[in-house]
Motif scaffolding. Structure first.
Motif, PDB file in Angstrom:
ATOM      1  N   ARG A  12      -3.845   2.237   2.574  1.00  0.00           N
ATOM      2  CA  ARG A  12      -3.071   1.044   2.856  1.00  0.00           C
ATOM      3  C   ARG A  12      -3.271   0.607   4.297  1.00  0.00           C
ATOM      4  O   ARG A  12      -3.536   1.423   5.160  1.00  0.00           O
ATOM      5  CB  ARG A  12      -1.578   1.316   2.634  1.00  0.00           C
ATOM      6  CG  ARG A  12      -1.247   1.627   1.204  1.00  0.00           C
ATOM      7  CD  ARG A  12       0.238   1.679   1.051  1.00  0.00           C
ATOM      8  NE  ARG A  12       0.561   2.054  -0.313  1.00  0.00           N
ATOM      9  CZ  ARG A  12       1.748   1.903  -0.847  1.00  0.00           C
ATOM     10  NH1 ARG A  12       2.727   1.408  -0.131  1.00  0.00           N
ATOM     11  NH2 ARG A  12       1.978   2.254  -2.087  1.00  0.00           N
ATOM     12  N   PRO A  13      -3.113  -0.698   4.553  1.00  0.00           N
ATOM     13  CA  PRO A  13      -3.149  -1.140   5.947  1.00  0.00           C
ATOM     14  C   PRO A  13      -2.081  -0.431   6.760  1.00  0.00           C
ATOM     15  O   PRO A  13      -1.031  -0.043   6.235  1.00  0.00           O
ATOM     16  CB  PRO A  13      -2.856  -2.641   5.843  1.00  0.00           C
ATOM     17  CG  PRO A  13      -3.189  -3.007   4.441  1.00  0.00           C
ATOM     18  CD  PRO A  13      -2.922  -1.777   3.615  1.00  0.00           C
ATOM     19  N   THR A  14      -2.335  -0.263   8.043  1.00  0.00           N
ATOM     20  CA  THR A  14      -1.399   0.455   8.914  1.00  0.00           C
ATOM     21  C   THR A  14      -0.008  -0.158   8.892  1.00  0.00           C
ATOM     22  O   THR A  14       0.994   0.559   8.881  1.00  0.00           O
ATOM     23  CB  THR A  14      -1.944   0.468  10.358  1.00  0.00           C
ATOM     24  OG1 THR A  14      -3.241   1.050  10.347  1.00  0.00           O
ATOM     25  CG2 THR A  14      -1.047   1.266  11.275  1.00  0.00           C
ATOM     26  N   ALA A  15       0.077  -1.486   8.849  1.00  0.00           N
ATOM     27  CA  ALA A  15       1.386  -2.142   8.848  1.00  0.00           C
ATOM     28  C   ALA A  15       2.187  -1.749   7.612  1.00  0.00           C
ATOM     29  O   ALA A  15       3.380  -1.472   7.700  1.00  0.00           O
ATOM     30  CB  ALA A  15       1.213  -3.658   8.907  1.00  0.00           C
ATOM     31  N   ASP A  16       1.525  -1.709   6.445  1.00  0.00           N
ATOM     32  CA  ASP A  16       2.216  -1.306   5.216  1.00  0.00           C
ATOM     33  C   ASP A  16       2.683   0.142   5.318  1.00  0.00           C
ATOM     34  O   ASP A  16       3.779   0.486   4.893  1.00  0.00           O
ATOM     35  CB  ASP A  16       1.293  -1.456   4.006  1.00  0.00           C
ATOM     36  CG  ASP A  16       1.056  -2.912   3.635  1.00  0.00           C
ATOM     37  OD1 ASP A  16       1.745  -3.780   4.201  1.00  0.00           O
ATOM     38  OD2 ASP A  16       0.190  -3.176   2.784  1.00  0.00           O
ATOM     39  N   LEU A  17       1.819   1.008   5.862  1.00  0.00           N
ATOM     40  CA  LEU A  17       2.172   2.421   6.003  1.00  0.00           C
ATOM     41  C   LEU A  17       3.350   2.572   6.957  1.00  0.00           C
ATOM     42  O   LEU A  17       4.245   3.391   6.730  1.00  0.00           O
ATOM     43  CB  LEU A  17       0.962   3.208   6.506  1.00  0.00           C
ATOM     44  CG  LEU A  17       1.009   4.726   6.363  1.00  0.00           C
ATOM     45  CD1 LEU A  17       1.263   5.140   4.931  1.00  0.00           C
ATOM     46  CD2 LEU A  17      -0.280   5.332   6.856  1.00  0.00           C
ATOM     47  N   ASP A  18       3.383   1.774   8.012  1.00  0.00           N
ATOM     48  CA  ASP A  18       4.507   1.816   8.947  1.00  0.00           C
ATOM     49  C   ASP A  18       5.806   1.399   8.260  1.00  0.00           C
ATOM     50  O   ASP A  18       6.866   1.962   8.528  1.00  0.00           O
ATOM     51  CB  ASP A  18       4.241   0.901  10.148  1.00  0.00           C
ATOM     52  CG  ASP A  18       3.173   1.463  11.075  1.00  0.00           C
ATOM     53  OD1 ASP A  18       2.874   2.667  10.974  1.00  0.00           O
ATOM     54  OD2 ASP A  18       2.639   0.692  11.888  1.00  0.00           O
ATOM     55  N   ASP A  19       5.731   0.411   7.357  1.00  0.00           N
ATOM     56  CA  ASP A  19       6.924  -0.027   6.606  1.00  0.00           C
ATOM     57  C   ASP A  19       7.443   1.100   5.723  1.00  0.00           C
ATOM     58  O   ASP A  19       8.643   1.363   5.675  1.00  0.00           O
ATOM     59  CB  ASP A  19       6.603  -1.252   5.740  1.00  0.00           C
ATOM     60  CG  ASP A  19       6.387  -2.513   6.580  1.00  0.00           C
ATOM     61  OD1 ASP A  19       6.779  -2.507   7.768  1.00  0.00           O
ATOM     62  OD2 ASP A  19       5.812  -3.480   6.046  1.00  0.00           O
ATOM     63  N   VAL A  20       6.531   1.768   5.020  1.00  0.00           N
ATOM     64  CA  VAL A  20       6.928   2.878   4.146  1.00  0.00           C
ATOM     65  C   VAL A  20       7.505   4.015   4.988  1.00  0.00           C
ATOM     66  O   VAL A  20       8.504   4.634   4.622  1.00  0.00           O
ATOM     67  CB  VAL A  20       5.724   3.387   3.318  1.00  0.00           C
ATOM     68  CG1 VAL A  20       6.128   4.561   2.445  1.00  0.00           C
ATOM     69  CG2 VAL A  20       5.161   2.280   2.454  1.00  0.00           C
ATOM     70  N   ARG A  21       6.887   4.275   6.140  1.00  0.00           N
ATOM     71  CA  ARG A  21       7.382   5.333   7.028  1.00  0.00           C
ATOM     72  C   ARG A  21       8.789   5.022   7.515  1.00  0.00           C
ATOM     73  O   ARG A  21       9.649   5.895   7.590  1.00  0.00           O
ATOM     74  CB  ARG A  21       6.424   5.478   8.217  1.00  0.00           C
ATOM     75  CG  ARG A  21       6.500   6.837   8.900  1.00  0.00           C
ATOM     76  CD  ARG A  21       5.601   6.922  10.100  1.00  0.00           C
ATOM     77  NE  ARG A  21       4.226   6.545   9.887  1.00  0.00           N
ATOM     78  CZ  ARG A  21       3.328   7.305   9.264  1.00  0.00           C
ATOM     79  NH1 ARG A  21       3.683   8.484   8.798  1.00  0.00           N
ATOM     80  NH2 ARG A  21       2.084   6.898   9.112  1.00  0.00           N
ATOM     81  N   ALA A  22       9.031   3.748   7.826  1.00  0.00           N
ATOM     82  CA  ALA A  22      10.364   3.339   8.286  1.00  0.00           C
ATOM     83  C   ALA A  22      11.401   3.524   7.186  1.00  0.00           C
ATOM     84  O   ALA A  22      12.530   3.955   7.442  1.00  0.00           O
ATOM     85  CB  ALA A  22      10.336   1.889   8.748  1.00  0.00           C
ATOM     86  N   ARG A  23      11.028   3.217   5.945  1.00  0.00           N
ATOM     87  CA  ARG A  23      11.971   3.389   4.822  1.00  0.00           C
ATOM     88  C   ARG A  23      12.277   4.864   4.576  1.00  0.00           C
ATOM     89  O   ARG A  23      13.396   5.226   4.244  1.00  0.00           O
ATOM     90  CB  ARG A  23      11.405   2.754   3.546  1.00  0.00           C
ATOM     91  CG  ARG A  23      11.474   1.238   3.530  1.00  0.00           C
ATOM     92  CD  ARG A  23      11.331   0.678   2.125  1.00  0.00           C
ATOM     93  NE  ARG A  23      10.096   1.058   1.464  1.00  0.00           N
ATOM     94  CZ  ARG A  23       8.929   0.432   1.616  1.00  0.00           C
ATOM     95  NH1 ARG A  23       8.847  -0.614   2.431  1.00  0.00           N
ATOM     96  NH2 ARG A  23       7.857   0.833   0.964  1.00  0.00           N
ATOM     97  N   ALA A  24      11.254   5.702   4.731  1.00  0.00           N
ATOM     98  CA  ALA A  24      11.471   7.140   4.508  1.00  0.00           C
ATOM     99  C   ALA A  24      12.364   7.740   5.585  1.00  0.00           C
ATOM    100  O   ALA A  24      13.141   8.654   5.322  1.00  0.00           O
ATOM    101  CB  ALA A  24      10.125   7.870   4.475  1.00  0.00           C
ATOM    102  N   GLU A  54      -0.710   9.848   1.661  1.00  0.00           N
ATOM    103  CA  GLU A  54       0.383   9.823   2.633  1.00  0.00           C
ATOM    104  C   GLU A  54       1.463   8.813   2.245  1.00  0.00           C
ATOM    105  O   GLU A  54       2.652   9.124   2.234  1.00  0.00           O
ATOM    106  CB  GLU A  54      -0.208   9.483   3.998  1.00  0.00           C
ATOM    107  CG  GLU A  54       0.721   9.657   5.165  1.00  0.00           C
ATOM    108  CD  GLU A  54      -0.006   9.411   6.487  1.00  0.00           C
ATOM    109  OE1 GLU A  54      -1.227   9.675   6.579  1.00  0.00           O
ATOM    110  OE2 GLU A  54       0.643   8.940   7.415  1.00  0.00           O
ATOM    111  N   ALA A  55       1.049   7.597   1.889  1.00  0.00           N
ATOM    112  CA  ALA A  55       2.012   6.554   1.533  1.00  0.00           C
ATOM    113  C   ALA A  55       2.811   6.931   0.290  1.00  0.00           C
ATOM    114  O   ALA A  55       4.018   6.685   0.215  1.00  0.00           O
ATOM    115  CB  ALA A  55       1.294   5.221   1.313  1.00  0.00           C
ATOM    116  N   ASP A  56       2.143   7.541  -0.697  1.00  0.00           N
ATOM    117  CA  ASP A  56       2.834   7.947  -1.919  1.00  0.00           C
ATOM    118  C   ASP A  56       3.882   9.022  -1.618  1.00  0.00           C
ATOM    119  O   ASP A  56       4.979   9.020  -2.178  1.00  0.00           O
ATOM    120  CB  ASP A  56       1.837   8.475  -2.952  1.00  0.00           C
ATOM    121  CG  ASP A  56       0.893   7.389  -3.460  1.00  0.00           C
ATOM    122  OD1 ASP A  56       1.217   6.197  -3.289  1.00  0.00           O
ATOM    123  OD2 ASP A  56      -0.162   7.735  -4.017  1.00  0.00           O
ATOM    124  N   GLY A  57       3.533   9.952  -0.722  1.00  0.00           N
ATOM    125  CA  GLY A  57       4.492  10.983  -0.341  1.00  0.00           C
ATOM    126  C   GLY A  57       5.700  10.395   0.357  1.00  0.00           C
ATOM    127  O   GLY A  57       6.847  10.769   0.074  1.00  0.00           O
TER     128      GLY A  57
END
Length: 200
Positions: free
Chosen positions: A40-52, A134-137
Motif C-alpha cells: 500500500r502507499p505510505t499514506a494509506d499505511l499511516d492511516d491504518v497505523r493511526a487506527r490501530a 503489515e497493513a493486514d496485521g
C-alpha cells in the motif's frame, strides 16, 4: 520433407516458444520471497497505523540487551513503522507471541494476551506478525481492539533465529537472564489465568 515444409516447422516452433515465454505465470518460491509485503502507499499505511494506535515498541539498553539469539535481527515496529532490533523489544521478562492474520486461534489468543497485559503487575507482551502483510496485521489488531506492542517479520528471521515450530500461534516466555522458554501447554491461551500461571 521439402525446404518450405522445414521452414514452416521452424517458424511454428519459434512462435510456440515465444507464446510460452510471454505467457503470464505464478511467481516461484524465490520470487515470492522477494515480493515486498508493504504493497500500500505510505499514506494509506499511516492511516491504518493511526487506527490501530499501537504503543511504541520497547527499547532495550546496554544493561538489558535482550535474548542473545535475537540480537541483530531487525524487524519493523508496527506502532511507528521504524526498524528495530527485535532483541531490544524484549529487554527483560516478557511474553513473545507469534501470530498471523489468517490464523483464527491466534486472534482469540491475542485478545487474551491483550487482557493479560493490561493487568497490574503483568510482564510485557510483544506480538510478532509473520506470514502476513503489515497493513493486514494493523487492520486486524484495530478490529480486535488489541493494543500490544507488535513487530512485523516478513522475512521470518525471528522464527529462524529461534527455530520456532512451524505452527501458529507459538508463544515463548523470556526470562530476566535472556532465556527463552517455549510454551508447550497450553498450545493456545484461552484465558488470562492460563497466561498468569505460565508466566508465574
Amino acid at each position: 520433407m521439402s525446404t518450405a515444409a522445414r521452414w514452416s516447422v521452424v517458424v511454428l516452433v519459434l512462435a510456440v516458444a515465444g507464446v510460452v515465454a510471454l505467457w503470464p505465470r505464478s511467481p516461484g518460491p524465490a520470487e515470492q520471497a522477494a515480493i515486498p509485503t508493504r504493497t500500500r502507499p505510505t499514506a494509506d499505511l499511516d492511516d491504518v497505523r493511526a487506527r490501530a494506535a499501537l504503543p511504541p515498541c520497547p527499547q532495550g539498553s546496554p544493561d538489558a540487551p535482550g535474548p542473545e539469539p535475537l540480537r541483530g535481527v531487525v524487524v519493523t515496529c508496527l506502532g511507528d513503522g521504524r526498524p528495530v532490533d527485535v532483541a531490544a523489544t524484549v529487554p527483560g521478562r516478557a511474553v513473545v507471541n507469534f501470530w498471523a492474520t489468517w490464523c483464527l486461534p491466534c486472534q482469540e489468543e491475542l485478545k487474551v494476551l491483550d487482557a493479560y497485559a493490561r493487568e497490574p503487575g503483568a510482564v510485557p507482551v510483544v506480538a510478532v506478525l509473520v506470514e502476513s502483510k503489515e497493513a493486514d496485521g494493523l487492520e486486524l489488531l484495530a478490529k480486535l481492539g488489541v493494543r500490544l506492542p507488535a513487530v512485523a517479520d516478513p522475512p521470518d528471521a525471528v522464527r529462524q533465529a529461534l527455530r520456532v515450530p512451524r505452527r501458529l500461534p507459538v508463544t515463548y516466555v523470556a526470562g530476566a537472564d535472556g532465556s527463552l522458554d517455549l510454551v508447550d501447554e497450553p498450545v493456545v491461551f484461552t484465558s488470562v489465568e492460563q497466561v498468569r500461571e505460565v508466566v508465574g
